[in-house]
Design an enzyme around this catalytic site. Structure first.
Site, mmCIF file in Angstrom:
data_model
loop_
_atom_site.group_PDB
_atom_site.id
_atom_site.type_symbol
_atom_site.label_atom_id
_atom_site.label_comp_id
_atom_site.label_asym_id
_atom_site.label_seq_id
_atom_site.Cartn_x
_atom_site.Cartn_y
_atom_site.Cartn_z
ATOM 1 N N HIS A 16 0.830 -1.207 0.000
ATOM 2 C CA HIS A 16 0.000 0.000 0.000
ATOM 3 C C HIS A 16 0.867 1.260 0.000
ATOM 4 O O HIS A 16 1.838 1.347 0.761
ATOM 5 C CB HIS A 16 -0.894 -0.023 1.253
ATOM 6 C CG HIS A 16 -1.866 1.107 1.339
ATOM 7 N ND1 HIS A 16 -1.996 1.887 2.463
ATOM 8 C CD2 HIS A 16 -2.772 1.591 0.445
ATOM 9 C CE1 HIS A 16 -2.948 2.781 2.263
ATOM 10 N NE2 HIS A 16 -3.427 2.636 1.049
ATOM 11 N N HIS A 62 -0.686 11.530 -1.940
ATOM 12 C CA HIS A 62 -1.990 11.164 -1.377
ATOM 13 C C HIS A 62 -2.853 12.370 -1.003
ATOM 14 O O HIS A 62 -4.026 12.444 -1.341
ATOM 15 C CB HIS A 62 -1.770 10.268 -0.148
ATOM 16 C CG HIS A 62 -3.030 9.812 0.506
ATOM 17 N ND1 HIS A 62 -3.736 10.585 1.406
ATOM 18 C CD2 HIS A 62 -3.730 8.652 0.390
ATOM 19 C CE1 HIS A 62 -4.806 9.919 1.818
ATOM 20 N NE2 HIS A 62 -4.830 8.741 1.221
HETATM 21 O O1 G3P Z 1 -6.656 2.059 -2.879
HETATM 22 C C1 G3P Z 1 -6.959 1.690 -1.594
HETATM 23 C C2 G3P Z 1 -6.564 2.707 -0.549
HETATM 24 O O2 G3P Z 1 -5.330 3.283 -0.871
HETATM 25 C C3 G3P Z 1 -7.599 3.770 -0.361
HETATM 26 O O3 G3P Z 1 -7.343 4.654 0.668
HETATM 27 O O4 G3P Z 1 -6.624 6.817 1.547
HETATM 28 O O5 G3P Z 1 -5.009 4.953 1.476
HETATM 29 O O6 G3P Z 1 -5.690 6.092 -0.608
HETATM 30 P P1 G3P Z 1 -6.119 5.669 0.758
HETATM 31 MG MG MG Z 2 -4.664 4.882 -2.118
#
Ligand code: G3P
Ligand code: MG
Length: 251
Positions: free
Chosen positions: A10, A52
């Site tokens: 992630h 982000h």
């Molecule tokens: O793509 C899944 C996840 O990344 C969504 O939440 O806020 O971490 O971008 P965020």
């Molecule tokens: Mg994300």
């Protein structure tokens, strides 16, 4: 229905490196990950950057917003110091730098289209077009694992991506699954539903799989929870804890 890797790092390298940086991709590789999720937002001059938050300040040293800063200026900002001094000067990457790195290292990408408010369609269209242009040969070859999967919480961004480059597949990100999820997914011609594991139930998971969609969850950091949702038929998930949940993790 999910021709992609099961476990995905992630925001680049999860919590092992500053999020959404090339250092994160390197950390992922060090743990054997060749699958990554990250976020793309447009700069003021309309270039996709890997970041982000719409506002600078948390992970990127600076003030103001991504949408009000040119790409070259963003690329010169420090996206590493917040994490640790060792990463000082780690830049905000261009999306195209991530493409180049991931192609060279054979890393599969789940590209989250993360539009700033008001830029939903522009961001979706830009990301889809650039992805198609950079993966033309892979798209023509027809193996979905050989090219990226786009995703977004923004229906408008995904609709624009579909119109701009329909051949690049889309996953629809939903924090909670609404009753009309299938109607929305159909309208977007999406191949997968990406959802918050915290709100998923075995019944919803079964419904999505029965509908013929891939089912991907974010963000699972506890191995026991990972095993539980995989046992419900979840196809894959992203994790921040690439040190606890490896690329070959299974039930
Ligand atoms: O793509 C899944 C996840 O990344 C969504 O939440 O806020 O971490 O971008 P965020
Ligand atoms: Mg994300």
């Amino acid at each position: 229905m999910w021709p992609y890797p099961k476990i995905v790092a992630h925001r680049g390298g999860g919590t092992l490196a500053p999020e959404n940086t090339v250092a994160g991709l390197r950390a992922g590789l060090a743990y054997g990950f060749r699958a990554v999720e990250f976020d793309v937002m447009l700069s003021r001059d309309g270039i996709g950057m890997v970041v982000h938050d719409p506002e600078l300040g948390r992970t990127v040293a600076g003030q103001g917003s991504v949408a009000q800063t040119d790409a070259a200026a963003l690329a010169a900002l420090d996206a590493g110091s917040w994490f640790s001094p060792e990463f000082r000067g780690e830049p905000v990457p261009f999306y195209t730098q991530f493409i180049d790195y991931c192609k060279a290292q054979r890393i599969w990408m789940n590209v989250e289209i993360k539009p700033a408010d008001g830029f939903e369609a522009a961001t979706g269209a830009w990301v889809a077009k650039i992805t198609r242009d950079n993966y033309a040969a892979e798209l023509a070859a027809g193996d979905p694992a050989g090219y990226p999967l786009l995703s977004s919480f923004s229906f408008a961004a995904l609709a624009a991506a579909r119109d701009s480059a329909p051949e690049v597949p889309r996953g629809y990100l939903l924090d909670t699954i609404p009753a009309d999820w299938q109607q929305q997914a159909k309208a977007l011609d999406a191949v997968a539903i990406h959802t918050n594991h915290k709100h998923l139930t075995p019944a919803l998971a079964a419904q999505i799989k029965e509908g013929g969609y891939g089912l991907f969850c974010y963000t699972v950091n506890d191995p026991a929870r990972g095993r539980e949702i995989l046992s419900w038929g979840v196809d894959g998930f992203c994790t921040d804890r690439i040190d606890l949940i490896g690329p070959s993790f299974d039930i």
